[in-house]
Write a protein that holds these residues in place. Structure first.
Motif, PDB file in Angstrom:
ATOM      1  N   THR A 167     -45.260  12.375 -21.945  1.00  0.00           N
ATOM      2  CA  THR A 167     -46.633  12.036 -21.542  1.00  0.00           C
ATOM      3  C   THR A 167     -47.143  12.898 -20.380  1.00  0.00           C
ATOM      4  O   THR A 167     -48.259  12.680 -19.904  1.00  0.00           O
ATOM      5  N   ARG A 184     -48.877  16.014 -18.653  1.00  0.00           N
ATOM      6  CA  ARG A 184     -49.925  16.927 -19.093  1.00  0.00           C
ATOM      7  C   ARG A 184     -49.470  18.360 -18.816  1.00  0.00           C
ATOM      8  O   ARG A 184     -48.656  18.596 -17.904  1.00  0.00           O
ATOM      9  N   LEU A 211     -51.375  16.644 -23.561  1.00  0.00           N
ATOM     10  CA  LEU A 211     -50.075  16.038 -23.274  1.00  0.00           C
ATOM     11  C   LEU A 211     -48.969  16.814 -23.983  1.00  0.00           C
ATOM     12  O   LEU A 211     -49.175  17.360 -25.076  1.00  0.00           O
ATOM     13  N   HIS A 267     -46.304  15.838 -25.596  1.00  0.00           N
ATOM     14  CA  HIS A 267     -45.898  15.390 -26.945  1.00  0.00           C
ATOM     15  C   HIS A 267     -46.934  15.752 -28.003  1.00  0.00           C
ATOM     16  O   HIS A 267     -46.610  15.866 -29.186  1.00  0.00           O
TER      17      HIS A 267
END
Ligand code: SF4
Ligand code: F3S
Ligand code: FES
Length: 234
Positions: free
Chosen positions: A30, A32, A77, A79
């Motif tokens: 999570t 950035r 992000l 992911h």
């Protein structure tokens, strides 16, 4: 997770040519991309240069190419990239000042050229210039622009010639052209009917794909083209 961050580095004052620097670091899915850049700057190399301010997708200052696509580093992000290899490069079509920082002046010159401000010299009513919800809705989408340049810097027509007004400037013009209270639509349409105006747009759609505010950029450009062709704002 461990990620490898490959960052474009170039200091025109000291480097003969650009190079890429690789950094391995631990990241949360999570995090950035902006967090990773801050980590590198704070822990590995304080000379790494990039713009950022709000860190919340509002100021529009941290547009960069992340794994090949124009994005705001503060909204991307880890992911969402579906890869532990992350490449960060400056946006295209604007001269590099240092590392991820580009010269935004041609972009802002194009923005200023379309009169991006409210014009109405008629005497002001006692309270305010009223507008129906339907009339306000007409240009709602284009009010959302944060001038990040993700769109313009992803447009092949702009890469070919930075005199092309570019999608961001046309979005700014659209916001006022379709405002029922404004009186300078004809002037703006005249400006955008010139050699480097809307007809440099070949409906490539990169701009719409790149916009972090999800503005329907190509549609807005199409509406401006139609207003020029028909002489009608509807
Ligand atoms: Fe950025 Fe979207 Fe505005 Fe273009 S239209 S400058 S991509 S916010
Ligand atoms: Fe460029 Fe967008 Fe038009 S990418 S060509 S401004 S649709
Ligand atoms: Fe402001 Fe990303 S830092 S939009």
């Amino acid at each position: 997770m461990q990620v490898t961050l490959k960052i474009f580095r170039y200091n025109p004052e000291t480097d003969k040519k650009p190079h890429y620097a690789k950094y391995k670091l631990e990241a949360e899915p999570t995090d950035r991309v902006l967090d990773l850049l801050e980590y590198v700057k704070g822990n590995f190399d304080g000379t790494l240069s990039f713009r950022r301010s709000c860190a919340h997708g509002i100021c529009g200052s941290d547009a960069m190419r992340i794994n090949g696509r124009n994005r705001l580093a503060c909204k991307m992000l880890v992911h969402e990239l579906h890869s532990s290899k992350i490449t960060v490069e400056p946006i295209l079509g604007l001269a590099i000042i240092k590392d991820l920082i580009v010269d935004m002046e041609p972009f802002f010159a194009n923005y200023r050229s379309v009169m991006p401000y409210f014009v109405n010299d008629e005497p002001a009513p006692k309270q305010e210039r009223l507008q129906s919800p339907e009339d306000r809705e007409r240009f709602d989408d284009t009010t959302k622009c944060i001038l990040c340049a993700c769109c313009t810097a992803s447009c092949p027509s702009f890469w070919a010639n930075d005199e092309y007004a570019g999608p961001a400037a046309i979005v700014a013009a659209h916001r006022f052209i379709f405002d029922s209270r404004d009186r300078a639509a004809a002037e703006r349409l005249e400006i955008l009917n010139q050699q480097f105006g809307v007809y440099r747009c070949h409906t490539i759609f990169n701009c719409t794909d790149a916009c972090p505010r999800e503005i329907q950029v190509t549609r807005a450009i199409g509406e401006v083209k139609r207003a020029i062709a028909t002489g009608k704002i509807d």
